[in-house]
Design a protein around this motif. Sequence first.
Motif, short mmCIF file in Angstrom:
data_model
loop_
_atom_site.label_atom_id
_atom_site.label_comp_id
_atom_site.label_asym_id
_atom_site.label_seq_id
_atom_site.Cartn_x
_atom_site.Cartn_y
_atom_site.Cartn_z
N GLU A 244 -10.47 37.51 -87.72
CA GLU A 244 -11.45 37.01 -88.68
C GLU A 244 -12.04 35.68 -88.20
OE1 GLU A 244 -9.84 36.64 -92.67
OE2 GLU A 244 -11.69 37.55 -93.41
N ASP A 263 -18.18 41.36 -98.52
CA ASP A 263 -17.55 41.17 -97.23
C ASP A 263 -18.60 41.31 -96.13
OD1 ASP A 263 -16.02 41.23 -94.94
OD2 ASP A 263 -14.46 42.52 -95.80
N ASP A 307 -2.92 53.08 -81.60
CA ASP A 307 -2.60 53.27 -83.01
C ASP A 307 -2.83 54.73 -83.37
OD1 ASP A 307 -2.50 53.38 -85.81
OD2 ASP A 307 -3.23 51.33 -86.01
N ARG A 308 -1.72 55.40 -83.68
CA ARG A 308 -1.79 56.82 -83.98
C ARG A 308 -2.67 57.10 -85.20
NH1 ARG A 308 1.44 61.06 -86.08
NH2 ARG A 308 2.48 59.63 -87.49
N GLY A 309 -2.72 56.13 -86.11
CA GLY A 309 -3.51 56.33 -87.31
C GLY A 309 -4.98 55.94 -87.14
N PHE A 311 -6.43 52.97 -86.98
CA PHE A 311 -6.84 51.98 -87.97
C PHE A 311 -7.56 50.79 -87.36
CE2 PHE A 311 -3.36 54.10 -90.16
CZ PHE A 311 -4.02 54.41 -91.34
N GLU A 315 -6.94 40.39 -88.42
CA GLU A 315 -6.01 39.29 -88.54
C GLU A 315 -6.72 38.25 -89.38
OE1 GLU A 315 -4.34 35.86 -85.73
OE2 GLU A 315 -4.34 37.85 -84.81
N THR A 316 -6.20 37.94 -90.58
CA THR A 316 -6.94 37.09 -91.51
C THR A 316 -6.83 35.62 -91.12
OG1 THR A 316 -5.15 36.63 -93.06
CG2 THR A 316 -6.33 38.71 -93.36
N THR A 321 -2.39 40.10 -92.02
CA THR A 321 -3.28 41.17 -91.56
C THR A 321 -3.72 41.99 -92.76
OG1 THR A 321 -1.44 42.65 -91.16
CG2 THR A 321 -2.28 41.44 -89.27
N ARG A 322 -4.89 42.59 -92.60
CA ARG A 322 -5.34 43.53 -93.62
C ARG A 322 -6.07 44.65 -92.90
NH1 ARG A 322 -11.13 42.81 -95.02
NH2 ARG A 322 -11.85 40.86 -94.12
N LEU A 323 -6.21 45.75 -93.60
CA LEU A 323 -6.93 46.87 -93.00
C LEU A 323 -8.41 46.73 -93.29
CD1 LEU A 323 -4.64 49.89 -93.86
CD2 LEU A 323 -4.90 48.73 -91.67
N HIS A 325 -10.99 49.40 -93.84
CA HIS A 325 -11.25 50.84 -93.97
C HIS A 325 -12.74 51.12 -93.90
CE1 HIS A 325 -7.38 52.52 -94.82
NE2 HIS A 325 -7.14 51.73 -95.83
N TRP A 326 -13.06 52.39 -93.84
CA TRP A 326 -14.44 52.81 -94.10
C TRP A 326 -14.79 52.32 -95.48
CZ3 TRP A 326 -17.37 55.71 -90.74
CH2 TRP A 326 -16.70 56.36 -89.71
N HIS A 328 -16.70 53.08 -98.97
CA HIS A 328 -17.26 54.22 -99.67
C HIS A 328 -18.50 53.76 -100.42
CE1 HIS A 328 -17.58 57.82 -102.04
NE2 HIS A 328 -17.60 57.09 -103.14
N TYR B 366 -6.73 47.26 -98.52
CA TYR B 366 -6.25 46.31 -97.53
C TYR B 366 -4.86 46.63 -96.99
CZ TYR B 366 -10.16 43.50 -99.08
OH TYR B 366 -11.41 43.06 -99.38
N ARG B 370 -3.06 55.12 -93.56
CA ARG B 370 -2.96 56.58 -93.68
C ARG B 370 -2.99 57.19 -92.29
NH1 ARG B 370 -8.24 56.97 -96.53
NH2 ARG B 370 -8.36 55.03 -95.40
N PRO B 372 -3.40 60.38 -89.64
CA PRO B 372 -4.42 61.43 -89.70
C PRO B 372 -4.00 62.65 -90.54
CG PRO B 372 -4.13 60.64 -87.46
CD PRO B 372 -3.07 60.01 -88.27
#
Lengths: 336, 378
Positions: A244, A263, A307-309, A311, A315-316, A321-323, A325-326, A328, B366, B370, B372
Motif C-alpha cells: 500500500e 478505495d 499462491d494456489r488460491g 489471491f 500489505e497495509t 495484510t488484507r485481501l 478481491h474482485w 462486485h 479483506y 477462497r 479455487p
Amino acid sequence: MKTRLIELAHGSGGKATDDLVTEVFFRAFNNPALNRKNDQALLDLPPGRIVMACDSHVITPLFFPGGDIGTLSVTGTINDVAMAGAVPVALSAAFILEEGFPVDDLERIAASMAREAREAGVPIVTGDTKVVEKGSGDGVFISTTGIGVVPEGLVLSGDRCRPGDRLLVSGTIGDHGMALLAFREGMSFDPPLLSDCQSLHQLVGRMVEGVPSIRCLRDPTRGGVGAALNEWAAQSGVGIRIREESLPIRETVFSACELLGLDPLYMANEGKLLAVCPPEDAERLLEIMKSHPQGQNAAIIGEIVEDRGHFVEVETLMGGTRLLHWIHGDQLPRIC
Amino acid sequence: MAYLHEFRDRKSAQALLSTIRNESRPDRDYRLMEFCGGHTHAIWRYGLREALPDNIRFIHGPGCPVCVLPISRIDMARTIASFPGVLLASYGDTLRVPASGGRSLLHSKAGGADVRMVLSTLDCLRLARENPGKTVVFFAIGFETTTPPTAVAILEAKRQGIPNFRVFSNHVLTPAALRSLLLDTTPEKQVRIDGFIGPSHVSSIIGTLPYEPIVREFSKPLVIAGFEPLDVLLAVLMLIRQINDGRAELENEYTRVVTPSGNPEARALVDRVFTLRESFEWRGLGLIPNSALAIRPAFRDFDAEDLFSVSCPSVSDPRVCECPDILRGIKTPEECRVFGTVCTPENPVGSCMVSSEGACAAAYTYGVRRTPDLEVRP
C-alpha cells in the motif's frame, strides 16, 4: 453550421446522413484512407502480427474535466492495442446518436477525437453512424476498433506472470474515476481533479524496446488496479502481493477517497498502465518509465508470488495484510 | 485536507502496538465490542486484528446503518416504490439489502420501479424539482450522523415550496441500541463484553454526554474513537488500561472532532423536524423502545408514511442466516454456515454481507481466502 439537433433522417443512409458525415466527421478526421469514401479502409501495414481491440464508450457526463467521450474513445482503444506491445496503426469509429442530440456537441466530440488521433499518429480510417429514437439512447455512444502491429519476437500476455516477477505502475492511480465522480457530484478540489485519459503507446514503445522481457501490460480502466490484478492472478495461476505504501496516489484523489469512503485501488484509470517483468529487469524498466513524461510517477508496487488460491494481497500501511478481491459492481460511498 | 496521514503513521502504530503488548495481561482476554461498522471496516481494512495480541478480541457490534434495517421496512419501501408515479431514492447500499423473498430495491428497479441512488439528500430535492409529475420519496436510513441532512432536506423542501417530496424515515438512535444490547439478559443472548469502542461520527453530532448514564448503569468502559487505524489502536489501549485498573469510565479518544455536547446546531435541526417513536424494530435486536425517529406532525406534508399508510408485517431473517446473532456479537461472521459460500457480497443472504460497514462484508472482503474449489478457510 447553425445550432442543429440530430434527427432520425441523419441515420437514414440518405442525403442527410451524407451531409452530417461530411460536415462533422470527414472534416474533423480528414485522412487519405477515410477520404476515399469507401465503406472500408485499405491499409498498408508494417511487418509483424496484427493486434485488434474494440471498446464501446458510454459515459455520463459526456464532457468532463480532462477530456470527453471523444478523447476517451480514441485513447481507450489505442491503449487496448498498445498493451499487447503493439504499434497502433488505425482506428474505426461507430456512432450511435440519439435523436435530439445537439450537432454542436457532436462536432466538439469529433474535434476531440481528431485531436487525440492526430497527436497519437493513429488515424480514424472508417466509421459508421446510426440514429436511435429519443429515449432509446443517452446522447451518444461511440464504439471504436483499433488495429496495431506487434514486432516479431514480442509476446505480451496476462498468463505469463511468474512468481518472483515485479509489478510496476506508470503513475498515480484513481485520477479518472475520482475526477468523474467529483464532477458528477459537484465537488471541487484544489488543485482540480482531472481525468488522466491519454494514449500510452509511445510509453509502451519505449518500454518494450528497452525491456523486451516484459511479461504483460494492462491499462487498469473500469474496476481499477484491483480488477486488473485479479485478472492476471487468475490468468497466470499466481498470487500477487502489493505494498500500500508504494502506491502513487495524488493527494487530492486520496482526500476525496477518504471523504467518500472509497478505495483508490478500485477507481478507474484511463491513462495508466500496469507492467510485470522479471525481477532482474525491474529497475531498468522503472528507469525507462520514469524518463518518459507519461511515466514520471512510475513505481514498483509489488511482486508476483506463488499462491494456489490466486489471491491478490495488500500489505497495509499498518504492516498487516488484507485481501484485494474482485469488486462486485460499483463502489458505493459509505453512509455513516 | 488535514490529518490524512497522521493517523495512519506506521511508526506510531508500532509504538502503540508494543505498548498494548506490554500492558495487556497475558493471563486474561479482552473482549471489546466496536459498536460502529466504520470501526469494523477499519479493523479489517488495516489488518489490525492480526497485528494485535491474540487475547484481544473484537466483537462486532450492530452499528452498520443498513444492517439493522428490518425486512419489514424494506418491504414497505418496495411497496411504496411500486406505486405509480413514485420515484424512490436512497443511499447506495440500501438498495441492495435483501428483504422478503430475497428481493431488494434493485430487484424493484429491474422490474420497472423508478429507484435511484443518491449521495446526498439535496439530490432528492433536485430530483423532485426535475420530476414535478412524480412523488419523490427519500428512503431515509441511518444513525444520528445521517439524520441532520434529512432534516435539512425537509426544511428546504418546505422553504422552497417543493410539494412532491416525501421522506420515509427510518432514522435510528445509537444510545438506545447500546442500552438494549446490555439490558438483554436472555441466557442464550448473553455475550461477555469487557468494554466498548464508542461511535465516531455519530458522537460528533450527539457528543459524549448521552453515553454517560449507560456507562454508569452497566459499569462498562466506553472509549469514543475515530475511524482511523491509530484511533482504533489508541482506543484499545485506553480500554485495556481501564479494564486492568477496574475502572468503567467514559473516555474520548476522538477529541479532534467530538466534544461533550456534540453539534448543537445539528441537534436543533433534528429536534425541529423529528420526534421519538415509541418503539422501532431493529434487525437482530427486535423491538427497541424510544430508538427511532418519526417526522413531526408539523411536517406531515413531507412524511411518506402519512401519505401512503403502508404497513408490512415483521418478517424473520432467512433461517440459515445468522445476521441477528452477528449483530449482537453472539456469533462471528465465520461462525455462520452460509458465510462465504451461499452468502457473498455478490449474492447477500443477510444484511451484514451488503454494506462495506457490515461485519460479514468486511470479514469476507479483506479476510477470506477462497481456494479455487470454493473451500472457505478464514
